[in-house]
Design an enzyme around this catalytic site. Structure first.
Site, PDB file in Angstrom:
ATOM      1  N   THR A 156      -0.966  -2.423  10.827  1.00 15.36           N
ATOM      2  CA  THR A 156      -1.412  -2.481   9.445  1.00 15.36           C
ATOM      3  C   THR A 156      -0.333  -3.183   8.679  1.00 15.36           C
ATOM      4  OG1 THR A 156      -2.690  -0.488   9.535  1.00 15.36           O
ATOM      5  CG2 THR A 156      -2.127  -1.231   7.395  1.00 15.36           C
ATOM      6  N   SER A 192      -5.780  10.604  -1.287  1.00 11.85           N
ATOM      7  CA  SER A 192      -5.847  11.384  -2.532  1.00 11.85           C
ATOM      8  C   SER A 192      -5.081  10.720  -3.652  1.00 11.85           C
ATOM      9  CB  SER A 192      -5.283  12.778  -2.277  1.00 11.85           C
ATOM     10  OG  SER A 192      -3.925  12.709  -1.881  1.00 11.85           O
ATOM     11  N   THR A 242       0.860  -1.187   0.000  1.00 13.82           N
ATOM     12  CA  THR A 242       0.000   0.000   0.000  1.00 13.82           C
ATOM     13  C   THR A 242       0.901   1.242   0.000  1.00 13.82           C
ATOM     14  OG1 THR A 242      -0.255  -0.254   2.405  1.00 13.82           O
ATOM     15  CG2 THR A 242      -2.046  -1.060   1.019  1.00 13.82           C
TER      16      THR A 242
END
Length: 408
Positions: free
Chosen positions: A192, A408, A155
């Site tokens: 995470t 974004s 990610t």
């Protein structure tokens, strides 16, 4: 840039007999990024997992835990770009649907599929895109696709994280290969991060949950980037039982100890890679606490230092404002701590002794160490013989930028 973290070469990652991996771009996250991975496991694998302690567990974590209990895991489906967390009953239904879709294509029961997700929280999982990408992912499945998988689960990671090793167990060459992802929302008790470690060793299914816990405790539960425990973190450990040696039925047996050492080496390297690639990190910091009465109180002190924004920003600036470390030791939660026994070192520099500044300490010596890309903080508590170590990184301007712009 990651801190002294080499990009793995595909040739350095050994295939694990019994595991095939397919990776495709399914349009779940930004265009041009692979975001859907499947792992196909031969029948007869032993599987165990460790999952987040966050009480707001993501839907795939809840499904995984239930499916592991059912046993005979044969496939794994992993998506990035969407965490499927904070999505209520709809999220559970979508995670279940993704398992059923892969199971149907493989002639399995849905409970034989484990789902994993990572990405943005509180957004609906685009299960239609996952289903649309499954055929291509299955067709792409190869035993040597570990690096592709490491890339496919990223990610905010800046590079893939993968390690592999081989060891001899009872006269047989055994392979251990693993991948992980994670760079932010990282703290002990998992974070995470997703981790997948596979071996062709022969291990009894009844041992896998305990093996996964041991590996996590010595690796992923020893790292922290920002102190936030995620909703999705998971570690899956797979033994394909293909190596040909006698099955391991006792985790304290000689064969088990050899295997665990190799698996823990891979797990630690994967965990440390997450810190080295921490969002905006410029320094890799080892925090070692010695002289505690118990390991638990050593952990409290280590985490207090490693989580402190004041300590972490000082390291980023190479500012030897080291009283911040002593302050963290003091608020770690040890009620009867005797500050007169505290010793503090930065690498070879003796900063504090008997709770105060060492007479030979010079600020330029502290700054010299803090300018390094790798630093060890050592604190002696003077209370006993217990020790603990955790790994962390500094806080930079880029950490704020990355997290402010994440969606974004």
């Amino acid at each position: 840039m990651p801190v002294n973290l080499p990009i793995p070469a595909a040739s350095s990652l050994h295939a694990v007999n019994g595991v095939r991996i397919g990776v495709v771009e399914a349009g779940i996250r930004k265009a041009g990024r692979k975001d859907l991975t499947v792992m196909l496991l031969d029948d007869g694998c032993s599987v165990g997992g460790v999952f987040t302690t966050n009480r707001f567990r993501a839907a795939p974590v809840q499904i995984c835990r239930n499916h592991l209990v059912a046993g005979n895991t044969r496939a794994v489906v992993i998506n990035t770009g969407n965490a499927n967390a904070g999505t209520g009953a709809d999220g559970l239904a979508r995670a279940t649907q993704s398992c059923a879709a892969l199971a149907k294509r493989l002639n399995l029961d849905a409970t034989q599929v484990l789902p994993f997700s990572t990405g943005v929280i509180m957004e609906q999982l685009p299960v239609d895109r996952i289903e649309a990408g499954l055929d291509a992912a299955i067709a792409d499945a190869r035993a040597d696709h570990w690096l592709k998988a490491a890339e496919g689960i990223m990610t905010t990671d800046t590079q893939p994280k993968a390690y592999s090793t081989q060891v001899v167990v009872e006269g047989r060459t055994v392979t251990v290969t693993g991948i992980s992802k994670g760079a932010g929302m990282i703290r002990p008790n998992m974070a995470t991060m997703l981790g997948f470690i596979a071996t062709d060793a022969c291990v009894a299914p009844s041992l896998m949950a305990a093996l996964a816990r041991e590996l996590a405790e010595g690796s992923f539960n020893r790292v922290t980037v920002d102190g936030d425990t995620s909703t999705n973190d998971s570690l899956l450990v797979i033994a394909t039982n293909k190596a040909g040696h006698a099955p391991i039925v006792d985790l304290q047996s000689p064969a088990a100890l050899v295997l665990k050492a190799a698996m823990l080496e891979v797990a630690r390297l994967l965990a440390q890679a997450i810190v080295r690639d921490g969002e905006g990190a410029t320094k890799f910091i080892t925090v070692q606490i010695d002289g505690g009465r118990t390991e638990e109180e050593c952990r409290k002190v280590a985490y207090a230092i490693a989580h402190s924004p004041l300590v972490k920003t000082a390291f980023f600036a190479s500012d030897p404002n080291l009283g911040r470390i002593l302050a963290a030791v003091g608020y770690a939660g040890i009620d009867d701590l005797d500050q007169g026994l505290i010793e503090l070192h930065l690498d070879d520099v003796h900063v504090a002794t008997q709770g105060g500044r060492h007479t030979a300490y010079r600020e330029e010596d502290g700054q010299r160490v803090m300018k390094q890309s790798e630093i060890t903080v050592r604190v002696g508590l003077g209370r006993g013989t217990a020790s603990q170590t955790v790994w962390t990184c500094d806080f930079s301007h880029d950490y704020v930028t990355i997290n402010a712009d994440y969606r974004s």
